[in-house]
Design a protein around this motif. Sequence first.
Motif, short mmCIF file in Angstrom:
data_model
loop_
_atom_site.label_atom_id
_atom_site.label_comp_id
_atom_site.label_asym_id
_atom_site.label_seq_id
_atom_site.Cartn_x
_atom_site.Cartn_y
_atom_site.Cartn_z
N MET A 1 0.86 -1.26 0.03
CA MET A 1 -0.05 -0.07 0.06
C MET A 1 0.80 1.16 -0.03
O MET A 1 1.91 1.33 0.50
N LYS A 2 0.25 2.39 -0.49
CA LYS A 2 1.03 3.69 -0.55
C LYS A 2 0.18 4.39 0.32
O LYS A 2 -1.11 4.89 0.11
N ILE A 3 0.73 5.01 1.48
CA ILE A 3 0.13 5.79 2.56
C ILE A 3 0.43 7.07 2.13
O ILE A 3 1.50 7.85 2.12
N GLY A 4 -0.57 8.18 2.04
CA GLY A 4 -0.46 9.42 1.73
C GLY A 4 0.36 10.15 0.84
O GLY A 4 1.58 10.92 1.20
N ALA A 5 0.54 9.59 -0.39
CA ALA A 5 1.46 9.70 -1.51
C ALA A 5 1.41 11.24 -1.69
O ALA A 5 0.92 11.93 -2.49
N GLY A 6 2.54 12.00 -0.96
CA GLY A 6 2.45 13.60 -1.34
C GLY A 6 1.61 14.41 -0.62
O GLY A 6 1.92 15.05 -0.01
N SER A 7 0.24 14.11 -0.84
CA SER A 7 -0.85 15.02 -0.48
C SER A 7 -1.24 14.69 0.83
O SER A 7 -2.07 15.72 1.45
N GLY A 8 -0.99 13.75 1.37
CA GLY A 8 -1.27 13.36 2.89
C GLY A 8 -2.69 12.81 2.71
O GLY A 8 -3.31 12.36 3.65
N SER A 9 -3.45 12.33 1.57
CA SER A 9 -4.53 11.36 1.36
C SER A 9 -4.26 9.96 1.52
O SER A 9 -3.07 9.48 1.23
N HIS A 43 3.37 -5.37 1.89
CA HIS A 43 2.95 -6.50 2.75
C HIS A 43 3.31 -7.76 2.24
O HIS A 43 2.99 -8.00 1.13
N SER A 44 3.69 -8.76 3.25
CA SER A 44 3.76 -10.28 2.95
C SER A 44 4.58 -10.29 1.34
O SER A 44 4.12 -10.76 0.48
N LEU A 45 5.92 -9.91 1.44
CA LEU A 45 6.66 -10.10 0.39
C LEU A 45 7.41 -11.45 0.39
O LEU A 45 7.99 -11.57 1.30
N GLY A 46 6.81 -12.39 -0.40
CA GLY A 46 7.71 -13.74 -0.64
C GLY A 46 8.90 -13.40 -1.20
O GLY A 46 9.12 -12.74 -1.94
N ILE A 47 10.07 -14.11 -0.75
CA ILE A 47 11.41 -13.77 -1.02
C ILE A 47 11.81 -15.05 -1.78
O ILE A 47 12.07 -16.14 -1.07
N ALA A 48 12.21 -14.99 -3.03
CA ALA A 48 12.14 -16.36 -3.93
C ALA A 48 13.92 -16.35 -3.65
O ALA A 48 14.29 -17.58 -3.48
N ASP A 49 14.82 -15.48 -3.62
CA ASP A 49 16.26 -15.64 -3.35
C ASP A 49 16.60 -15.05 -1.68
O ASP A 49 17.24 -14.28 -1.60
N HIS A 50 16.16 -16.25 -1.01
CA HIS A 50 16.52 -16.03 0.38
C HIS A 50 18.10 -16.43 0.84
O HIS A 50 18.62 -17.47 0.18
N VAL A 51 18.56 -15.71 1.91
CA VAL A 51 19.98 -15.95 1.97
C VAL A 51 20.13 -17.11 2.61
O VAL A 51 21.28 -17.68 2.70
N ARG A 52 19.04 -17.87 3.45
CA ARG A 52 19.26 -19.33 4.18
C ARG A 52 18.34 -20.15 3.69
O ARG A 52 18.69 -21.30 3.41
N GLN A 53 17.23 -19.78 3.30
CA GLN A 53 15.94 -20.79 2.95
C GLN A 53 15.94 -21.00 1.45
O GLN A 53 16.45 -20.28 0.53
N VAL A 54 14.96 -22.09 1.11
CA VAL A 54 14.56 -21.76 -0.53
C VAL A 54 14.06 -20.75 -0.66
O VAL A 54 14.17 -20.19 -2.00
N GLU A 55 13.23 -20.40 0.09
CA GLU A 55 12.44 -19.17 0.10
C GLU A 55 11.80 -18.60 1.38
O GLU A 55 12.03 -19.50 2.20
N GLY A 56 11.55 -17.32 1.38
CA GLY A 56 11.05 -16.82 2.62
C GLY A 56 10.16 -15.74 2.40
O GLY A 56 9.72 -15.69 1.40
#
Length: 576
Positions: A1-9, A43-56
Amino acid sequence: MKIGAGSGSNDAVVLPRRRAPGEKAIHAALLKDSDTGGWLVLHSLGIADHVRQVEGEADFVVIVPDIGVLVIEVKSHQKIDCRPDGTWKLGNDVPTSRGPFQQAGESMHSLRNYLETKKVDLRSIPMLSAVWFTSIRARTMLPPSPEWHNWQVMDSEDLKAAPRAILRTLAAGTKHLNDKIKHFTYGGVGPNDEAAERIAGLLRPKFELATVAGDRRRTRQSQLITLVEEQFLALDAASENRGVLFSGPAGSGKTFLAQESASREIATGKHGRLLCFNRFLAKRLASELAGFEGLTVGTFHQELLRLAGLDRAPVHATPDFWSEELPERAMESLLEGGDRLAGDFLIIDEVQDIATEPYLDVLDLMVTGGLKEGRLLLFGDFERQSVFANESGRGRLRARAPYLSSYKLIQNCRNLPRIGYQVNLFSRLQPGYQQFRRLDDGVDPIFRQYQAGQDQSALLATAIRSLKSEGYELNEIVVLSPQRGGSTAVTTDDPWLRQILEPADGLPSRPGHVQYATIQSFKGLDSPAVVVTDLDQTIATGNFESLLYVGLTRATDRLIALIEATTLRAAIGGSA
């Protein structure tokens, strides 16, 4: 989400319904605050190239122009134990040596590594991680530790002023970086507005690619298609073969793939049909695919009625009408219309429920080239989901469509792992769910026993109230039963239940109301929280094991089942 982009709305995207209560609380706190002008929140970004796991997955990434980037790991557990041996016990989770601060740090470094590959200059951009414990006062409860900095801890009190807590964390983290890295803040810190937009733009397409498709409501024109790798391979199979039978258990993404396949066929200028068995599912599909010219969407029986020239079925239609008379009348219409009524493609969801000889005769005439050589994309579950006693459907399909390729879906994209494992236990799936797309949140499904003949109203009311207290809205809860007129939801005398319960119609429930339906009618659909009632194998109609399987797999996040005592013992004993 983008909150209050510039105008405060506030120009914000609604948080997906199927999220943990803590994530919802943070989302609401950020959305309602006016001090977030220009912030970008992913929000909730699936990480395909995780430094430890197959994905995160990163729960939240907050990008604050001219201040920094904060990666937040959210923990909603009400009980947290950091043990002397270095392991963590979060709620009902098994102890783990990989604590939440390590998870947050790994997510941050994964995102940082990716941005650096895209030539983003992060030398003066504070990129930090923190853990937000939304149900406890962690800032006073957690002891000091060399494993984390005090400024990385956020807690339930911070929900009262979420932007202030984020700015506090970024300020303390920036000071730490400045103390450790000479001249880090010299000339000011970023990102500026342009850099913030670029960071968000780079992260979203790269990392949302790996998130769960079912967690987002896609629109045809504006949203990116999000698929897991298995589903990409399935769509490749659909494009490379004339006819494909996709089989897989509940929650493996069959309906989503059927819908996506239909939109892709239409995009090539073809016309055809997307049909299913369940009328609620057909209503949902028709709503989401409205406006696609050349695409007929509905139930198989609705299409038979249309072809037969009937507005509706006769009053008191017999089983023979549906299984013999109606298919014959539809076939006559198709034979008379010839190629004019045959489509370029035919997509069937829930094919296991309509793979009978009379119905296959009709399907054979619905597509150019017939079942043998036509463009066919069929989706079905031949393990436990055939609740209408059609056990040999796969064999019939093979005989009528000998060149049909097969593709098996094995990854559960819908249910949290603990729900899937309970389904394995009760439904005796072989081999059962083994791979899950979604991360576990440590909350077990609940099975409440009742005695045969007992009024379950009190148990149902308690179940709904417990889900509500956990943060689920009433319209995120569905009550299912194998019974029709005699279900608990229909017969209850509880005043509160009668006020909030309403029959399902295939579309999302109204705010403040809980929908109820039969398990059979809710096939193909799901809900964040599900309460299944009246689970008594002695009075259930149809295949009880299949009904149990379908009912339990409708829940994406929370499952409560009211099950008769001897039925529960039999189910557990039979699965041992």
